[in-house]
Design an enzyme around this catalytic site. Structure first.
Site, PDB file in Angstrom:
ATOM      1  N   CYS A  18       0.802  -1.237   0.000  1.00  0.00           N
ATOM      2  CA  CYS A  18       0.000   0.000   0.000  1.00  0.00           C
ATOM      3  C   CYS A  18       0.836   1.289   0.000  1.00  0.00           C
ATOM      4  O   CYS A  18       0.290   2.369  -0.240  1.00  0.00           O
ATOM      5  CB  CYS A  18      -0.968  -0.028   1.175  1.00  0.00           C
ATOM      6  SG  CYS A  18      -0.249  -0.729   2.658  1.00  0.00           S
ATOM      7  N   GLN A  36       2.120   5.807   7.948  1.00  0.00           N
ATOM      8  CA  GLN A  36       1.124   4.793   7.612  1.00  0.00           C
ATOM      9  C   GLN A  36       0.032   4.669   8.681  1.00  0.00           C
ATOM     10  O   GLN A  36       0.318   4.555   9.868  1.00  0.00           O
ATOM     11  CB  GLN A  36       1.823   3.442   7.407  1.00  0.00           C
ATOM     12  CG  GLN A  36       2.865   3.518   6.307  1.00  0.00           C
ATOM     13  CD  GLN A  36       3.507   2.202   5.943  1.00  0.00           C
ATOM     14  OE1 GLN A  36       4.690   2.189   5.623  1.00  0.00           O
ATOM     15  NE2 GLN A  36       2.775   1.101   5.966  1.00  0.00           N
ATOM     16  N   HIS A  49      -2.283   6.378   3.646  1.00  0.00           N
ATOM     17  CA  HIS A  49      -0.846   6.467   3.908  1.00  0.00           C
ATOM     18  C   HIS A  49      -0.301   7.725   3.206  1.00  0.00           C
ATOM     19  O   HIS A  49      -0.491   7.905   1.998  1.00  0.00           O
ATOM     20  CB  HIS A  49      -0.114   5.234   3.362  1.00  0.00           C
ATOM     21  CG  HIS A  49      -0.399   3.960   4.116  1.00  0.00           C
ATOM     22  ND1 HIS A  49      -1.149   3.895   5.260  1.00  0.00           N
ATOM     23  CD2 HIS A  49      -0.004   2.681   3.856  1.00  0.00           C
ATOM     24  CE1 HIS A  49      -1.204   2.641   5.691  1.00  0.00           C
ATOM     25  NE2 HIS A  49      -0.525   1.876   4.853  1.00  0.00           N
ATOM     26  N   THR A  69      -6.355   0.774   2.170  1.00  0.00           N
ATOM     27  CA  THR A  69      -7.101  -0.483   1.976  1.00  0.00           C
ATOM     28  C   THR A  69      -7.978  -0.452   0.719  1.00  0.00           C
ATOM     29  O   THR A  69      -8.513  -1.468   0.321  1.00  0.00           O
ATOM     30  CB  THR A  69      -7.981  -0.830   3.203  1.00  0.00           C
ATOM     31  OG1 THR A  69      -8.844   0.278   3.485  1.00  0.00           O
ATOM     32  CG2 THR A  69      -7.133  -1.169   4.407  1.00  0.00           C
TER      33      THR A  69
HETATM   34  N1  LIG Z   1      -4.452  -3.638   5.408  1.00  0.00           N
HETATM   35  C1  LIG Z   1      -3.799  -3.096   4.378  1.00  0.00           C
HETATM   36  O1  LIG Z   1      -3.690  -1.855   4.225  1.00  0.00           O
HETATM   37  C2  LIG Z   1      -3.194  -3.982   3.339  1.00  0.00           C
HETATM   38  C3  LIG Z   1      -3.144  -5.368   3.470  1.00  0.00           C
HETATM   39  N2  LIG Z   1      -2.558  -6.126   2.500  1.00  0.00           N
HETATM   40  C4  LIG Z   1      -2.440  -7.581   2.608  1.00  0.00           C
HETATM   41  O2  LIG Z   1      -3.743  -8.191   2.488  1.00  0.00           O
HETATM   42  C5  LIG Z   1      -3.796  -9.358   3.297  1.00  0.00           C
HETATM   43  C6  LIG Z   1      -4.915  -9.237   4.305  1.00  0.00           C
HETATM   44  O3  LIG Z   1      -4.679  -8.147   5.181  1.00  0.00           O
HETATM   45  P1  LIG Z   1      -5.752  -7.739   6.297  1.00  0.00           P
HETATM   46  O4  LIG Z   1      -7.120  -7.860   5.740  1.00  0.00           O
HETATM   47  O5  LIG Z   1      -5.285  -6.445   6.823  1.00  0.00           O
HETATM   48  O6  LIG Z   1      -5.543  -8.941   7.368  1.00  0.00           O
HETATM   49  P2  LIG Z   1      -6.553  -9.525   8.438  1.00  0.00           P
HETATM   50  O7  LIG Z   1      -5.711 -10.128   9.506  1.00  0.00           O
HETATM   51  O8  LIG Z   1      -7.566  -8.496   8.820  1.00  0.00           O
HETATM   52  O9  LIG Z   1      -7.325 -10.750   7.646  1.00  0.00           O
HETATM   53  C7  LIG Z   1      -6.710 -11.958   7.312  1.00  0.00           C
HETATM   54  C8  LIG Z   1      -7.675 -12.914   6.590  1.00  0.00           C
HETATM   55  O10 LIG Z   1      -6.966 -14.156   6.351  1.00  0.00           O
HETATM   56  C9  LIG Z   1      -7.754 -15.242   6.862  1.00  0.00           C
HETATM   57  N3  LIG Z   1      -6.920 -16.337   7.334  1.00  0.00           N
HETATM   58  C10 LIG Z   1      -6.035 -16.329   8.369  1.00  0.00           C
HETATM   59  N4  LIG Z   1      -5.489 -17.560   8.530  1.00  0.00           N
HETATM   60  C11 LIG Z   1      -6.046 -18.359   7.587  1.00  0.00           C
HETATM   61  C12 LIG Z   1      -5.886 -19.741   7.237  1.00  0.00           C
HETATM   62  N5  LIG Z   1      -5.064 -20.554   7.914  1.00  0.00           N
HETATM   63  N6  LIG Z   1      -6.618 -20.222   6.194  1.00  0.00           N
HETATM   64  C13 LIG Z   1      -7.464 -19.421   5.513  1.00  0.00           C
HETATM   65  N7  LIG Z   1      -7.665 -18.108   5.804  1.00  0.00           N
HETATM   66  C14 LIG Z   1      -6.951 -17.586   6.821  1.00  0.00           C
HETATM   67  C15 LIG Z   1      -8.567 -14.657   7.999  1.00  0.00           C
HETATM   68  O11 LIG Z   1      -9.703 -15.486   8.257  1.00  0.00           O
HETATM   69  P3  LIG Z   1     -10.350 -15.641   9.747  1.00  0.00           P
HETATM   70  O12 LIG Z   1     -11.161 -14.405   9.997  1.00  0.00           O
HETATM   71  O13 LIG Z   1     -11.181 -16.862   9.629  1.00  0.00           O
HETATM   72  O14 LIG Z   1      -9.201 -15.769  10.700  1.00  0.00           O
HETATM   73  C16 LIG Z   1      -8.929 -13.286   7.397  1.00  0.00           C
HETATM   74  O15 LIG Z   1     -10.013 -13.443   6.530  1.00  0.00           O
HETATM   75  C17 LIG Z   1      -2.424  -9.509   3.964  1.00  0.00           C
HETATM   76  O16 LIG Z   1      -1.638 -10.391   3.194  1.00  0.00           O
HETATM   77  C18 LIG Z   1      -1.896  -8.097   3.951  1.00  0.00           C
HETATM   78  O17 LIG Z   1      -0.515  -8.077   4.037  1.00  0.00           O
HETATM   79  C19 LIG Z   1      -2.095  -5.514   1.360  1.00  0.00           C
HETATM   80  C20 LIG Z   1      -2.142  -4.177   1.192  1.00  0.00           C
HETATM   81  C21 LIG Z   1      -2.672  -3.304   2.175  1.00  0.00           C
HETATM   82  N1  LIG Z   2       2.294  -3.360   5.963  1.00  0.00           N
HETATM   83  C1  LIG Z   2       1.231  -2.490   5.478  1.00  0.00           C
HETATM   84  C2  LIG Z   2       0.027  -3.269   5.050  1.00  0.00           C
HETATM   85  C3  LIG Z   2       0.364  -4.572   4.415  1.00  0.00           C
HETATM   86  O1  LIG Z   2      -0.234  -5.543   4.733  1.00  0.00           O
HETATM   87  O2  LIG Z   2       1.341  -4.565   3.498  1.00  0.00           O
HETATM   88  P1  LIG Z   2       1.786  -5.848   2.638  1.00  0.00           P
HETATM   89  O3  LIG Z   2       0.604  -6.236   1.799  1.00  0.00           O
HETATM   90  O4  LIG Z   2       2.907  -5.384   1.825  1.00  0.00           O
HETATM   91  O5  LIG Z   2       2.186  -6.930   3.573  1.00  0.00           O
HETATM   92  C4  LIG Z   2       0.854  -1.505   6.573  1.00  0.00           C
HETATM   93  O6  LIG Z   2       1.090  -1.842   7.687  1.00  0.00           O
HETATM   94  O7  LIG Z   2       0.307  -0.449   6.348  1.00  0.00           O
END
Ligand SMILES: NC(=O)C1=CN([C@@H]2O[C@H](COP(=O)(O)OP(=O)(O)OC[C@H]3O[C@@H](n4cnc5c(N)ncnc54)[C@H](OP(=O)(O)O)[C@@H]3O)[C@@H](O)[C@H]2O)C=CC1
Ligand SMILES: N[C@@H](CC(=O)OP(=O)(O)O)C(=O)O
Length: 352
Positions: free
Chosen positions: A150, A177, A243, A330
Site C-alpha cells: 500500500c 502509515q 498512507h 485499503t
Molecule cells: N491492510 C492493508 O492496508 C493492506 C493489506 N494487505 C495484505 O492483504 C492481506 C490481508 O490483510 P488484512 O485484511 O489487513 O488482514 P486480516 O488479519 O484483517 O485478515 C486476514 C484474513 O486471512 C484469513 N486467514 C487467516 N489464517 C487463515 C488460514 N489458515 N486459512 C485461511 N484463511 C486464513 C482470515 O480469516 P479468519 O477471519 O477466519 O481468521 C482473514 O479473513 C495480507 O496479506 C496483507 O498483508 C495488502 C495491502 C494493504
Molecule cells: N504493511 C502495510 C500493510 C500490508 O499488509 O502490506 P503488505 O501487503 O505489503 O504486507 C501496513 O502496515 O500499512
C-alpha cells in the site's frame, strides 16, 4: 459488459471486508463464494465476520456460508480475489492457480516471483502479458497476479509521470502509515494513541523493491527491474485510513523550473483511460496546489478512494524535487487496486 463470478479468499479480514463492500454493486463481478480460516468455515458470513466497515454489511454477502480456502469449494467462480494473511497466502493461492482458478492477490508472497505481474493498471498495464508465461496450471488457465504494498502504490503512481518526463535517478521516501494498514485488531492502542512508531517490520524492503519492479520493463519472460536506488523509512502514525508519503527525487534530466515538473503531473495521460474501467478514477494522479493538502482525513476517500494525491511540490535543496503523496491504503492500496486489476484483465480477455 462482462459478467463474472468471483470468490474472495480471506473474506473476513480488513481487506476482505473492503472487497465485499466495493463489489456490492459492481457491474461486472458478482460474489459467489467466500473463504477464510477453519475458525470461520461453516458459518454464514454475517456470523463469521467482525464487520468494521462504516456501511451496512451488504445483503448479497451476509448469508453466504464461508468455506475453507480449498479450490473444490470454489467450483462456481471465474476467478478469486485474495486478502489472505501472508502466512497462508503462498500455499493457498498456488493451490488455486494449479487448479485452474486465476488469483488476484493483495498478499506479498508472489509479488517478486519472476513470472507474476505486480500490477498497477495506470503504471504498468503491459506487465500483464507475463501471465502467459506462467505454468501453475497445465493449460495456463490458472495464474496469479498481485497488487503491490500500500506504500508502493502511491509511490509508483506519483513517480510514473516524473519517470515519463525526466527519468528517475534516486528516491528517498518516508511513509506515515495509518493503523488500518495493520489489519484488525492491528496495532495495540497503548503503542499508537498519541504516539508515532518509527518501525513497520519488513515494510521498507518491500517499498524499495516493488517500486523498481513496477517501473521496470518487460523482458521476454520476466521484468527487468529499474536500477535507481530507493531509501525508505516506514512509520506508523495514529491516522485511521490513508498512507501519506514524503518523497524526495533526483531526476535524470534536470527540469528547468518547478513549473516544468508541475506540468509533468498535470499533462500526464493515464494509459488505460480509453478502457473506461468501472473502478478507474477520472484523475488517477492529482496535483493539489493548496499548501496544507493532501491530508489523510480530507483526501484519502477522493474518487472512491482510488485517487493518488500529490501536493507540496517544491524544488529540492539536496535532491531535485520534493513532494508529498497520499493514497487510501485499503482501497487504492489493496482491495480497490485489486478490483481495478481484475477489470483490466477482464477487459483484455485474460479470463477464459
Ligand atoms: N491492510 C492493508 O492496508 C493492506 C493489506 N494487505 C495484505 O492483504 C492481506 C490481508 O490483510 P488484512 O485484511 O489487513 O488482514 P486480516 O488479519 O484483517 O485478515 C486476514 C484474513 O486471512 C484469513 N486467514 C487467516 N489464517 C487463515 C488460514 N489458515 N486459512 C485461511 N484463511 C486464513 C482470515 O480469516 P479468519 O477471519 O477466519 O481468521 C482473514 O479473513 C495480507 O496479506 C496483507 O498483508 C495488502 C495491502 C494493504
Ligand atoms: N504493511 C502495510 C500493510 C500490508 O499488509 O502490506 P503488505 O501487503 O505489503 O504486507 C501496513 O502496515 O500499512
Amino acid at each position: 459488459m462482462k459478467n463474472l463470478n468471483v470468490g474472495i479468499l480471506g473474506a473476513t479480514g480488513a481487506v476482505g471486508q473492503k472487497f465485499i463492500r466495493l463489489l456490492e454493486t459492481h457491474p461486472w463481478f458478482t460474489i459467489s463464494s467466500l473463504g477464510a480460516s477453519k475458525r470461520s468455515a461453516g458459518k454464514k458470513y454475517k456470523q463469521a465476520v467482525h464487520w468494521i466497515e462504516k456501511t451496512e454489511l451488504p445483503s448479497n454477502a451476509s448469508d453466504i456460508v464461508v468455506t475453507e480456502c480449498i479450490p473444490s469449494e470454489f467450483a462456481d467462480v471465474d476467478f478469486v480475489f485474495s486478502g489472505l494473511d501472508s502466512s497462508v497466502a503462498g500455499d493457498i493461492e498456488k493451490s488455486f492457480a494449479e487448479a485452474g482458478i486465476p488469483v488476484i492477490s493483495n498478499a506479498k508472497n508472489y509479488r517478486t516471483h519472476e513470472q507474476v505481474p505486480l500490477l498497477v493498471p495506470e503504471v504498468n498495464p503491459d506487465h500483464a502479458e507475463l501471465i502467459t508465461k506462467q505454468s501453475f496450471s497445465k493449460n495456463g488457465d490458472g495464474w496469479i497476479v498481485t497488487n503491490p504494498n500500500c506504500v508502493s502504490v502511491p509511490l509508483s503512481m506519483s513517480l510514473k509521470p516524473l519517470d515519463d518526463a525526466f527519468g528517475i535517478e534516486a528516491v528517498v521516501v518516508t511513509s506515515m502509515q495509518s493503523i488500518s494498514g495493520a489489519g484488525y485488531p492491528g496495532v495495540a492502542s497503548l503503542d499508537i494513541v498519541a504516539n508515532v512508531v518509527p518501525y513497520i517490520g519488513g515494510e521498507e524492503d518491500k517499498v524499495e523493491t516493488e517500486s523498481t519492479k513496477l517501473l521496470g520493463r518487460v523482458n521476454e519472460n520476466s521484468i527487468a527491474y529499474r536500477d535507481f536506488p530507493i531509501q525508505a523509512t516506514a512509520v506508523r502514525v495514529p491516522t485511521v485510513d490513508g498512507h501519506l508519503l514524503s518523497v524526495s527525487v533526483s531526476l535524470e534530466t534536470k527540469p528547468e523550473s518547478i513549473d516544468e515538473v508541475r506540468k509533468a503531473f498535470t499533462d500526464w495521460k493515464n494509459p488505460i483511460a480509453e478502457l473506461d474501467l468501472p473502478s478507474s478514477p477520472e484523475t488517477p494522479v492529482r496535483l493539489y496546489e493548496e499548501d496544507r493538502h493532501p491530508q489523510p482525513r480530507l483526501h484519502a476517500d477522493r474518487e472512491g478512494g482510488m485517487q493518488t494525491a500529490v501536493g507540496r511540490l517544491r524544488k529540492g535543496k539536496v535532491m531535485d524535487i520534493g513532494y508529498v503523496t497520499l493514497a487510501h491504503n485499503t482501497i487504492r492500496g489493496a482491495a480497490g487496486g485489486a478490483i481495478l486489476n481484475g477489470e483490466l484483465l477482464a477487459a483484455k480477455g485474460y479470463f477464459k
